[in-house]
Scaffold this motif. Structure first.
Motif, PDB file in Angstrom:
ATOM      1  N   TRP A 129     -10.757-114.189 -82.906  1.00 29.37           N
ATOM      2  CA  TRP A 129      -9.896-115.092 -82.396  1.00 29.37           C
ATOM      3  C   TRP A 129     -10.440-115.636 -81.079  1.00 29.37           C
ATOM      4  N   THR A 130     -11.264-114.776 -80.341  1.00 28.84           N
ATOM      5  CA  THR A 130     -11.980-115.120 -79.096  1.00 28.84           C
ATOM      6  C   THR A 130     -13.062-116.362 -79.307  1.00 28.84           C
ATOM      7  N   ASN A 131     -13.946-115.963 -80.240  1.00 33.24           N
ATOM      8  CA  ASN A 131     -14.911-116.782 -80.456  1.00 33.24           C
ATOM      9  C   ASN A 131     -14.477-118.098 -81.196  1.00 33.24           C
ATOM     10  N   ASN A 132     -13.382-118.130 -82.104  1.00 31.68           N
ATOM     11  CA  ASN A 132     -12.790-119.485 -82.405  1.00 31.68           C
ATOM     12  C   ASN A 132     -12.074-120.236 -81.669  1.00 31.68           C
ATOM     13  N   ASN A 133     -11.337-119.391 -80.932  1.00 31.14           N
ATOM     14  CA  ASN A 133     -10.461-120.002 -79.891  1.00 31.14           C
ATOM     15  C   ASN A 133      -9.333-121.198 -80.576  1.00 31.14           C
ATOM     16  N   PRO A 134      -8.811-120.966 -81.577  1.00 29.11           N
ATOM     17  CA  PRO A 134      -7.985-122.129 -82.005  1.00 29.11           C
ATOM     18  C   PRO A 134      -6.677-122.392 -81.169  1.00 29.11           C
ATOM     19  N   VAL A 135      -6.024-123.437 -81.671  1.00 30.54           N
ATOM     20  CA  VAL A 135      -4.855-123.721 -80.961  1.00 30.54           C
ATOM     21  C   VAL A 135      -3.820-123.336 -82.137  1.00 30.54           C
ATOM     22  N   LEU A 136      -2.936-122.477 -81.935  1.00 30.57           N
ATOM     23  CA  LEU A 136      -1.841-122.204 -82.667  1.00 30.57           C
ATOM     24  C   LEU A 136      -0.875-123.280 -82.654  1.00 30.57           C
ATOM     25  N   LEU A 137      -0.147-123.532 -83.623  1.00 33.73           N
ATOM     26  CA  LEU A 137       1.145-124.341 -83.783  1.00 33.73           C
ATOM     27  C   LEU A 137       2.325-123.640 -83.017  1.00 33.73           C
ATOM     28  N   GLU A 138       3.016-124.565 -82.430  1.00 26.11           N
ATOM     29  CA  GLU A 138       4.201-124.025 -81.719  1.00 26.11           C
ATOM     30  C   GLU A 138       5.059-123.122 -82.574  1.00 26.11           C
ATOM     31  N   GLY A 139       5.211-121.847 -82.045  1.00 26.86           N
ATOM     32  CA  GLY A 139       5.902-120.722 -82.725  1.00 26.86           C
ATOM     33  C   GLY A 139       5.320-120.047 -83.901  1.00 26.86           C
ATOM     34  N   GLU A 140       3.530-120.433 -83.854  1.00 29.14           N
ATOM     35  CA  GLU A 140       3.044-119.778 -84.918  1.00 29.14           C
ATOM     36  C   GLU A 140       2.322-118.252 -84.382  1.00 29.14           C
ATOM     37  N   PHE A 141       2.414-117.188 -85.107  1.00 24.42           N
ATOM     38  CA  PHE A 141       2.041-115.880 -84.602  1.00 24.42           C
ATOM     39  C   PHE A 141       0.704-115.877 -85.079  1.00 24.42           C
ATOM     40  N   GLY A 142      -0.275-115.333 -83.932  1.00 22.96           N
ATOM     41  CA  GLY A 142      -1.542-115.027 -84.339  1.00 22.96           C
ATOM     42  C   GLY A 142      -1.775-113.390 -83.809  1.00 22.96           C
ATOM     43  N   TYR A 143      -2.239-112.417 -84.775  1.00 20.00           N
ATOM     44  CA  TYR A 143      -2.102-111.097 -84.852  1.00 20.00           C
ATOM     45  C   TYR A 143      -3.466-110.519 -84.589  1.00 20.00           C
ATOM     46  N   GLU A 144      -3.783-109.804 -83.849  1.00 26.95           N
ATOM     47  CA  GLU A 144      -5.065-109.214 -83.658  1.00 26.95           C
ATOM     48  C   GLU A 144      -5.175-107.871 -84.387  1.00 26.95           C
ATOM     49  N   SER A 145      -5.735-107.816 -85.884  1.00 25.90           N
ATOM     50  CA  SER A 145      -5.921-106.806 -86.487  1.00 25.90           C
ATOM     51  C   SER A 145      -6.376-105.270 -85.941  1.00 25.90           C
ATOM     52  N   ASP A 146      -7.508-105.523 -85.047  1.00 24.88           N
ATOM     53  CA  ASP A 146      -8.040-104.605 -84.682  1.00 24.88           C
ATOM     54  C   ASP A 146      -7.346-103.853 -83.086  1.00 24.88           C
ATOM     55  N   THR A 147      -6.432-104.601 -82.610  1.00 25.01           N
ATOM     56  CA  THR A 147      -5.746-104.098 -81.259  1.00 25.01           C
ATOM     57  C   THR A 147      -4.248-104.070 -81.474  1.00 25.01           C
ATOM     58  N   ASN A 148      -3.842-104.496 -82.624  1.00 28.37           N
ATOM     59  CA  ASN A 148      -2.289-104.829 -82.677  1.00 28.37           C
ATOM     60  C   ASN A 148      -1.539-105.313 -82.076  1.00 28.37           C
ATOM     61  N   SER A 149      -2.109-106.441 -81.333  1.00 25.61           N
ATOM     62  CA  SER A 149      -1.594-107.214 -80.274  1.00 25.61           C
ATOM     63  C   SER A 149      -1.283-108.560 -81.131  1.00 25.61           C
ATOM     64  N   PHE A 150      -0.322-109.469 -80.479  1.00 22.95           N
ATOM     65  CA  PHE A 150      -0.343-110.586 -80.944  1.00 22.95           C
ATOM     66  C   PHE A 150       0.150-111.882 -79.772  1.00 22.95           C
ATOM     67  N   LYS A 151      -0.145-113.128 -80.355  1.00 27.39           N
ATOM     68  CA  LYS A 151       0.168-114.272 -79.124  1.00 27.39           C
ATOM     69  C   LYS A 151       1.056-115.186 -80.113  1.00 27.39           C
ATOM     70  N   ILE A 152       2.033-116.019 -79.482  1.00 22.56           N
ATOM     71  CA  ILE A 152       2.819-116.987 -80.311  1.00 22.56           C
ATOM     72  C   ILE A 152       2.288-118.298 -79.432  1.00 22.56           C
ATOM     73  N   GLY A 153       1.674-119.154 -80.373  1.00 28.59           N
ATOM     74  CA  GLY A 153       1.411-120.545 -80.175  1.00 28.59           C
ATOM     75  C   GLY A 153       2.123-121.485 -79.534  1.00 28.59           C
ATOM     76  N   ASP A 154       1.915-122.346 -78.738  1.00 29.81           N
ATOM     77  CA  ASP A 154       2.818-123.483 -77.980  1.00 29.81           C
ATOM     78  C   ASP A 154       2.413-124.966 -78.398  1.00 29.81           C
ATOM     79  N   GLY A 155       1.181-124.939 -79.422  1.00 32.35           N
ATOM     80  CA  GLY A 155       1.057-126.092 -80.011  1.00 32.35           C
ATOM     81  C   GLY A 155      -0.015-126.701 -79.216  1.00 32.35           C
ATOM     82  N   THR A 156      -0.322-126.545 -78.000  1.00 33.72           N
ATOM     83  CA  THR A 156      -1.447-127.206 -77.097  1.00 33.72           C
ATOM     84  C   THR A 156      -2.360-126.131 -76.525  1.00 33.72           C
ATOM     85  N   SER A 157      -1.789-125.038 -76.340  1.00 35.84           N
ATOM     86  CA  SER A 157      -2.957-124.074 -75.741  1.00 35.84           C
ATOM     87  C   SER A 157      -4.090-123.437 -76.664  1.00 35.84           C
TER      88      SER A 157
END
Length: 80
Positions: free
Chosen positions: A16-44
């Motif tokens: 996730w860190t190396n690719n540093n993508p922009v998640l769509l608004e409301g899209e979940f991004g889950y870190e499989s090795d840390t069990n943490s997640f972020k939710i996209g805003d469409g721009t960040s």
């Protein structure tokens, strides 16, 4: 009754860190090795998003993000 499948975008924290993508608004991004997640805003980019926090009472007392995601998936399955 039709069924809907929700798939959460998943990768390791390093990828996730190396690719540093922009998640769509409301899209979940889950870190499989840390069990943490972020939710996209469409721009960040990934690095600029905060980790999501969910209050445990919302999902039956889950106290960890991985438990919360498992409970969400379970509730979705129960509803279909």
């Amino acid at each position: 009754m039709s069924r809907t499948r929700i798939q959460i975008r998943t990768d390791t924290a390093t990828n996730w860190t190396n690719n540093n993508p922009v998640l769509l608004e409301g899209e979940f991004g889950y870190e499989s090795d840390t069990n943490s997640f972020k939710i996209g805003d469409g721009t960040s980019n990934w690095a600029d998003l905060d980790y999501a926090e969910v209050e445990s009472h919302m999902f039956g007392g889950a106290s960890h993000n991985a438990d919360t995601l498992a409970n969400v998936n379970s509730k979705i399955s129960d509803a279909t």
